[in-house]
Motif scaffolding. Structure first.
Motif, mmCIF file in Angstrom:
data_model
loop_
_atom_site.group_PDB
_atom_site.id
_atom_site.type_symbol
_atom_site.label_atom_id
_atom_site.label_comp_id
_atom_site.label_asym_id
_atom_site.label_seq_id
_atom_site.Cartn_x
_atom_site.Cartn_y
_atom_site.Cartn_z
ATOM 1 N N VAL A 1 1.098 -0.846 0.334
ATOM 2 C CA VAL A 1 -0.143 -0.174 0.215
ATOM 3 C C VAL A 1 0.757 1.111 -0.012
ATOM 4 O O VAL A 1 1.297 2.216 -0.958
ATOM 5 C CB VAL A 1 -1.033 0.147 0.875
ATOM 6 C CG1 VAL A 1 -1.576 1.198 1.486
ATOM 7 C CG2 VAL A 1 -2.083 -1.036 0.911
ATOM 8 N N SER B 1 2.694 1.925 -3.371
ATOM 9 C CA SER B 1 1.505 1.766 -4.214
ATOM 10 C C SER B 1 0.944 3.470 -3.930
ATOM 11 O O SER B 1 0.899 4.385 -5.430
ATOM 12 C CB SER B 1 0.681 1.436 -4.117
ATOM 13 O OG SER B 1 0.162 -0.067 -4.230
ATOM 14 N N THR C 1 -8.119 4.233 1.986
ATOM 15 C CA THR C 1 -9.164 3.419 1.751
ATOM 16 C C THR C 1 -9.110 4.095 0.221
ATOM 17 O O THR C 1 -10.079 4.254 -0.910
ATOM 18 C CB THR C 1 -9.812 1.742 1.170
ATOM 19 O OG1 THR C 1 -8.977 1.690 2.482
ATOM 20 C CG2 THR C 1 -10.800 1.325 1.058
#
Length: 272
Positions: free
Chosen positions: A133, A136, A257
């Motif tokens: 994560v 990214s 998210t």
């Protein structure tokens, strides 16, 4: 082999549905708002109408028993006032940035929000996310910097407003996540307080910018067009759906998210 329990499967399904719903609603809202603004350019008045309709719909829905949202509580309103402030400040600075930054660069700068949320989460003691994560998010931020280097129409004011908008968006998403986790507030309740508390600020804004009352007379004039009414009602409905799915995704998953789904939405919108 890892076996999921029923509770874990249900939780995963809810998280996935919330994220996908927000992504679809966010992408659809881009095209619907574009269609409305082509005929009605008063964006702040449109946002005020969306918040007013949201407030009234949830209020009467609660009165008639269609929603379990609790009634207005002064303590909760004070607690969620920062959420409303950051939400509307994000909108105001985003609109200001568009005066000096072209739309592709504006979208690129807003993609820095996941990095800002990631950093904010570390400062708030949420812990470090997984390496995948983190990489990214950093890769997305690097892409923004590369895009900025190629922007020959650089405008300091526009860029400053866009970066401030990223900060405000980060703050309200982090606060929404905290409100849902610590205070047990549902997405409908947070949406109601956010809309209700936004109305005085938005009314001041549309008067200060000179939109009102001219924007209202234009709205009445265009209301005789059936096609415009359909698009306007669709915009109001989708505004409610978008805010609901955004708050739901943030509460069920996390602020990070939600911002990553927003980035994916931007890619999908560009391709579409």
């Amino acid at each position: 082999m890892e076996i999921r329990t029923d509770a874990e499967s249900t939780s995963f399904s809810s998280s996935l549905i919330a994220a996908v719903s927000y992504g679809i609603a966010s992408m659809a809202m881009v095209f619907i708002n574009k269609a409305v603004l082509m005929q009605y350019a008063h964006s702040m008045t449109l946002l005020t109408l969306q918040q007013l309709v949201t407030t009234l719909l949830i209020h009467f829905g609660r009165k008639m028993g269609y929603t379990r949202a609790r009634g207005v509580d002064l303590a909760t309103a004070k607690q969620l006032l920062p959420v409303s402030f950051f939400y509307n400040a994000n909108v105001a600075f985003a609109l200001a940035s568009l005066k000096g930054v072209n739309i592709p660069m504006y979208i690129a700068i807003k993609r820095l929000t996941p990095l800002a949320v990631l950093i904010a989460g570390c400062f708030m003691g949420k812990g470090r996310p997984t390496t995948q994560v983190t990489l990214s998010v950093i890769l997305t931020a690097a892409g923004v910097l590369i895009a900025a280097l190629g922007d020959f129409s650089f405008d300091l004011f526009g860029y400053s407003m866009a970066f401030i908008s990223v900060f405000f968006q980060t703050m309200y998403l982090v606060l929404v996540e905290k409100s849902g986790a610590e205070n047990g507030l549902s997405s409908v309740e947070i949406m109601f307080y956010n809309s209700f508390l936004s109305l005085p600020f938005l009314m001041f804004l549309i008067i200060a910018t000179g939109e009102f009352p001219y924007s209202l007379s234009v709205l009445f004039a265009k209301s005789y067009s059936f096609s415009f009414l359909v698009i306007l009602i669709l915009s109001l409905v989708m505004g409610i759906v978008l805010n609901f799915t955004m708050f739901l995704c943030t509460i069920v998953n996390s602020a990070l998210t939600t911002t990553i789904v927003g980035v994916l939405k931007g890619v999908g919108s560009t391709v579409s």
